[in-house]
Structure formats: C-alpha cells, structure tokens
Design a protein around this motif. Structure first.
Motif, PDB file in Angstrom:
ATOM      1  N   UNK A 102      47.678-107.768  63.708  1.00  0.00           N
ATOM      2  CA  UNK A 102      48.449-107.404  64.896  1.00  0.00           C
ATOM      3  C   UNK A 102      49.801-108.070  64.743  1.00  0.00           C
ATOM      4  N   UNK A 103      50.863-107.291  64.805  1.00  0.00           N
ATOM      5  CA  UNK A 103      52.210-107.796  64.561  1.00  0.00           C
ATOM      6  C   UNK A 103      53.026-107.779  65.836  1.00  0.00           C
ATOM      7  N   UNK A 104      53.936-108.749  65.962  1.00  0.00           N
ATOM      8  CA  UNK A 104      54.822-108.814  67.127  1.00  0.00           C
ATOM      9  C   UNK A 104      56.220-109.182  66.651  1.00  0.00           C
ATOM     10  N   UNK A 105      57.205-108.451  67.144  1.00  0.00           N
ATOM     11  CA  UNK A 105      58.593-108.747  66.781  1.00  0.00           C
ATOM     12  C   UNK A 105      59.491-108.377  67.957  1.00  0.00           C
ATOM     13  N   UNK A 106      60.497-109.200  68.193  1.00  0.00           N
ATOM     14  CA  UNK A 106      61.394-109.025  69.345  1.00  0.00           C
ATOM     15  C   UNK A 106      62.585-108.152  68.977  1.00  0.00           C
ATOM     16  N   UNK A 107      62.975-107.330  69.959  1.00  0.00           N
ATOM     17  CA  UNK A 107      64.178-106.528  69.827  1.00  0.00           C
ATOM     18  C   UNK A 107      64.785-106.320  71.216  1.00  0.00           C
ATOM     19  N   UNK A 108      66.039-106.753  71.393  1.00  0.00           N
ATOM     20  CA  UNK A 108      66.812-106.426  72.599  1.00  0.00           C
ATOM     21  C   UNK A 108      66.052-106.749  73.882  1.00  0.00           C
ATOM     22  N   UNK A 109      65.480-107.941  73.964  1.00  0.00           N
ATOM     23  CA  UNK A 109      64.845-108.381  75.198  1.00  0.00           C
ATOM     24  C   UNK A 109      63.428-107.892  75.411  1.00  0.00           C
ATOM     25  N   UNK A 110      62.843-107.244  74.417  1.00  0.00           N
ATOM     26  CA  UNK A 110      61.461-106.784  74.512  1.00  0.00           C
ATOM     27  C   UNK A 110      60.687-107.251  73.290  1.00  0.00           C
ATOM     28  N   UNK A 111      59.375-107.418  73.458  1.00  0.00           N
ATOM     29  CA  UNK A 111      58.507-107.754  72.337  1.00  0.00           C
ATOM     30  C   UNK A 111      57.694-106.511  71.995  1.00  0.00           C
ATOM     31  N   UNK A 112      57.770-106.093  70.740  1.00  0.00           N
ATOM     32  CA  UNK A 112      57.079-104.902  70.272  1.00  0.00           C
ATOM     33  C   UNK A 112      55.868-105.318  69.441  1.00  0.00           C
ATOM     34  N   UNK A 113      54.744-104.641  69.686  1.00  0.00           N
ATOM     35  CA  UNK A 113      53.480-104.956  69.035  1.00  0.00           C
ATOM     36  C   UNK A 113      53.023-103.759  68.211  1.00  0.00           C
ATOM     37  N   UNK A 114      52.421-104.063  67.042  1.00  0.00           N
ATOM     38  CA  UNK A 114      51.925-103.027  66.143  1.00  0.00           C
ATOM     39  C   UNK A 114      50.537-103.431  65.648  1.00  0.00           C
ATOM     40  N   UNK A 115      49.666-102.420  65.458  1.00  0.00           N
ATOM     41  CA  UNK A 115      48.312-102.678  64.984  1.00  0.00           C
ATOM     42  C   UNK A 115      47.308-102.447  66.104  1.00  0.00           C
ATOM     43  N   UNK A 116      46.061-102.934  65.917  1.00  0.00           N
ATOM     44  CA  UNK A 116      45.527-103.530  64.697  1.00  0.00           C
ATOM     45  C   UNK A 116      45.483-102.488  63.573  1.00  0.00           C
ATOM     46  N   UNK A 117      45.825-102.926  62.389  1.00  0.00           N
ATOM     47  CA  UNK A 117      45.897-102.018  61.255  1.00  0.00           C
ATOM     48  C   UNK A 117      45.628-102.802  59.984  1.00  0.00           C
ATOM     49  N   UNK A 118      45.047-102.144  58.994  1.00  0.00           N
ATOM     50  CA  UNK A 118      44.894-102.774  57.690  1.00  0.00           C
ATOM     51  C   UNK A 118      46.287-102.977  57.098  1.00  0.00           C
ATOM     52  N   UNK A 119      46.621-104.183  56.653  1.00  0.00           N
ATOM     53  CA  UNK A 119      47.975-104.427  56.156  1.00  0.00           C
ATOM     54  C   UNK A 119      48.233-103.681  54.856  1.00  0.00           C
ATOM     55  N   UNK A 120      49.476-103.274  54.685  1.00  0.00           N
ATOM     56  CA  UNK A 120      49.845-102.594  53.443  1.00  0.00           C
ATOM     57  C   UNK A 120      49.862-103.564  52.277  1.00  0.00           C
ATOM     58  N   UNK A 121      50.019-104.858  52.569  1.00  0.00           N
ATOM     59  CA  UNK A 121      49.912-105.887  51.552  1.00  0.00           C
ATOM     60  C   UNK A 121      49.450-107.168  52.228  1.00  0.00           C
ATOM     61  N   UNK A 174      54.555-102.539  60.444  1.00  0.00           N
ATOM     62  CA  UNK A 174      53.908-101.223  60.421  1.00  0.00           C
ATOM     63  C   UNK A 174      54.328-100.434  61.666  1.00  0.00           C
ATOM     64  N   UNK A 175      55.529 -99.879  61.628  1.00  0.00           N
ATOM     65  CA  UNK A 175      56.083 -99.211  62.798  1.00  0.00           C
ATOM     66  C   UNK A 175      55.368 -97.907  63.146  1.00  0.00           C
ATOM     67  N   UNK A 176      54.510 -97.417  62.252  1.00  0.00           N
ATOM     68  CA  UNK A 176      53.766 -96.203  62.563  1.00  0.00           C
ATOM     69  C   UNK A 176      52.459 -96.519  63.280  1.00  0.00           C
ATOM     70  N   UNK A 177      52.241 -97.801  63.630  1.00  0.00           N
ATOM     71  CA  UNK A 177      51.009 -98.209  64.317  1.00  0.00           C
ATOM     72  C   UNK A 177      51.365 -98.935  65.620  1.00  0.00           C
ATOM     73  N   UNK A 178      52.252 -98.320  66.415  1.00  0.00           N
ATOM     74  CA  UNK A 178      52.711 -98.964  67.645  1.00  0.00           C
ATOM     75  C   UNK A 178      51.547 -99.227  68.592  1.00  0.00           C
ATOM     76  N   UNK A 179      51.445-100.465  69.076  1.00  0.00           N
ATOM     77  CA  UNK A 179      50.408-100.851  70.021  1.00  0.00           C
ATOM     78  C   UNK A 179      50.935-100.860  71.451  1.00  0.00           C
ATOM     79  N   UNK A 180      52.210-101.202  71.611  1.00  0.00           N
ATOM     80  CA  UNK A 180      52.831-101.263  72.933  1.00  0.00           C
ATOM     81  C   UNK A 180      53.975-102.250  72.913  1.00  0.00           C
ATOM     82  N   UNK A 181      54.660-102.392  74.032  1.00  0.00           N
ATOM     83  CA  UNK A 181      55.756-103.348  74.116  1.00  0.00           C
ATOM     84  C   UNK A 181      55.863-103.843  75.546  1.00  0.00           C
ATOM     85  N   UNK A 182      56.539-104.979  75.709  1.00  0.00           N
ATOM     86  CA  UNK A 182      56.665-105.599  77.019  1.00  0.00           C
ATOM     87  C   UNK A 182      58.016-106.294  77.095  1.00  0.00           C
ATOM     88  N   UNK A 183      58.608-106.279  78.277  1.00  0.00           N
ATOM     89  CA  UNK A 183      59.830-107.038  78.497  1.00  0.00           C
ATOM     90  C   UNK A 183      59.537-108.524  78.344  1.00  0.00           C
TER      91      UNK A 183
END
Length: 230
Positions: free
Chosen positions: A95-114, A122-131
């Motif tokens: 499960x990945x989390x990264x911040x952009x422009x005042x929001x936290x974006x989450x991706x996964x759960x997904x098997x990692x590419x590496x 893994x931007x093709x596995x969007x889980x959701x985002x929150x302010x």
C-alpha cells in the motif's frame, strides 16, 4: 499506460501485525531526521476484537510541536506499507502513499512491480485520497470501505527523556535513583505531534494472513519503508 517513478529505499521499521505491536524508532539518520522520510512508529492492529479490518498507522517526523506551524509531507517521499503473505519476508502486497498539492494519495494493495531497495508508484491501482489535515482531523472513507487519514497526531511515545539521560550518564549524578516509577515519570514529548498516515482496510483486500502470533492469532507480517525520489 501505468506511470511510474523510481524511488530508492530510505529507511524502514519492521512490525508483525497482531492485536497491537509497535516498533519505536524516533529520530533516524541525519539525512532523514526532521523530515517525513523519518519513521517514528509503525502500528498494525485490528480496530476491535474479531474485526474483518486491519488498521495501519505510520508516524513520521516526530518533532512537530503544536505551537509551530504544522509540518508538511515531502512530495518526493513515498511511504510504502509492505505485507508478506507467504513467510519469506519479501513483500507480496504493498500500500503506497504520496502527497501532492495538499492531499495524500493512496495506491494498492497490489503486488509490487519490483521488490527490495527501489519502488515505483503504481498509479493504475488507485485506492483513494484524502485532504491532509491541519488542526481538525479529516477522514475519507471509500466505497470499498477503506478509511484514510493523513496529518498531525499527538506523539504516542511516552519517554522520560531527561531521566533517561541521567541514568545512562551516571557521572552527572542527576538520576542517582535510576528510572522513576510510571506515576512519577515525566512524558517529555507530551503535546508534541507526529505526521501520521492511517489506513483502515478490509482484510479481504489484503489476502489471507499466514503467520501466527504468540497468542495463536492469525496475523500479517508487515513493515513500512520510506523511499526518496532519485
């Protein structure tokens, strides 16, 4: 097409998820101390006995004081919750989390590419985002029943810092009686904040846990890493 950005491993803390297990690791190497690449605590637990969900809490940057402006999440730091499902201590789901422009974006759960020392978002596995919260907590719940939070939370680490220093430096004679009992100890970091990332997620989205803890409960083997963009 999946967009990917490579991140190299910064640092990590290992926890085997049970009812509650904690790895405390406040203030890491100079290159990460005081930033949101610095992992303070990692928690993984059931929100209630018999729940079908798991809560992951990642506390970063443990020196965010309430009288100062709240710190911000570094947009070049990827936080990754790693889950091992087959006992080999290699991540099978992330499960990945990264911040952009005042929001936290989450991706996964997904098997990692590496696996290992580098990661890709893994931007093709969007889980959701929150302010990202300020003084008021903001929680977002997705249609899949996943709850998300990112922002300041009070530091849960109870530590009588000055008594500790007195004990380990006896030449100062500032703590001749050793450690104090709980009712007399001072919580040096009371009122300080961490920057926290919280995910509550149905176990059905994670896979079947294959480990067993000391209480005989089925648990996930999980750890968290922070990776900085290179």
């Amino acid at each position: 097409m999946k967009k990917t950005t490579k991140y190299l491993l910064g640092l990590g803390a290992l926890v085997i998820a049970a009812t509650v297990l904690v790895a405390a690791d406040h203030i890491d190497a100079p290159s990460s101390a005081g930033t949101t690449a610095d992992i303070a605590d990692f928690y993984a637990f059931e929100p209630s006995e018999g729940s079908d969900n798991t809560v992951f809490v990642v506390d970063l940057q443990s020196n965010v004081l309430p009288e100062l402006a709240y710190g911000t999440f570094d947009e070049d730091v990827l936080t990754e919750i790693n889950i091992d499902l087959d006992g080999d201590l290699v991540e099978d789901q992330v499960i990945q989390a990264i911040a952009r422009d005042g929001r936290m974006y989450f991706f996964g759960p997904i098997a990692p590419s590496q696996t290992g020392l580098s990661s890709e978002v893994n931007t093709d596995a969007a889980l959701g985002d929150v302010e990202i919260s300020g003084a008021t907590a903001i929680v977002e719940t997705t249609s899949d029943g996943v709850s998300l939070f990112a922002g300041p939370r009070q530091d849960p680490f109870f530590f009588d810092f000055f008594q500790f220093n007195g004990v380990i430096s006896p030449e100062t004679e500032s703590a001749p009686g050793g450690f104090l009992p709980p009712e007399e100890a001072a919580d040096t970091f009371d009122g300080a904040n961490t920057l926290s990332i919280v995910v509550e997620i149905p176990n059905s989205m994670l896979g079947v846990p294959t480990a067993t803890n000391a209480l005989g409960l089925s648990v996930y083997k999980t750890w968290v890493t922070t990776n900085r963009k290179q």
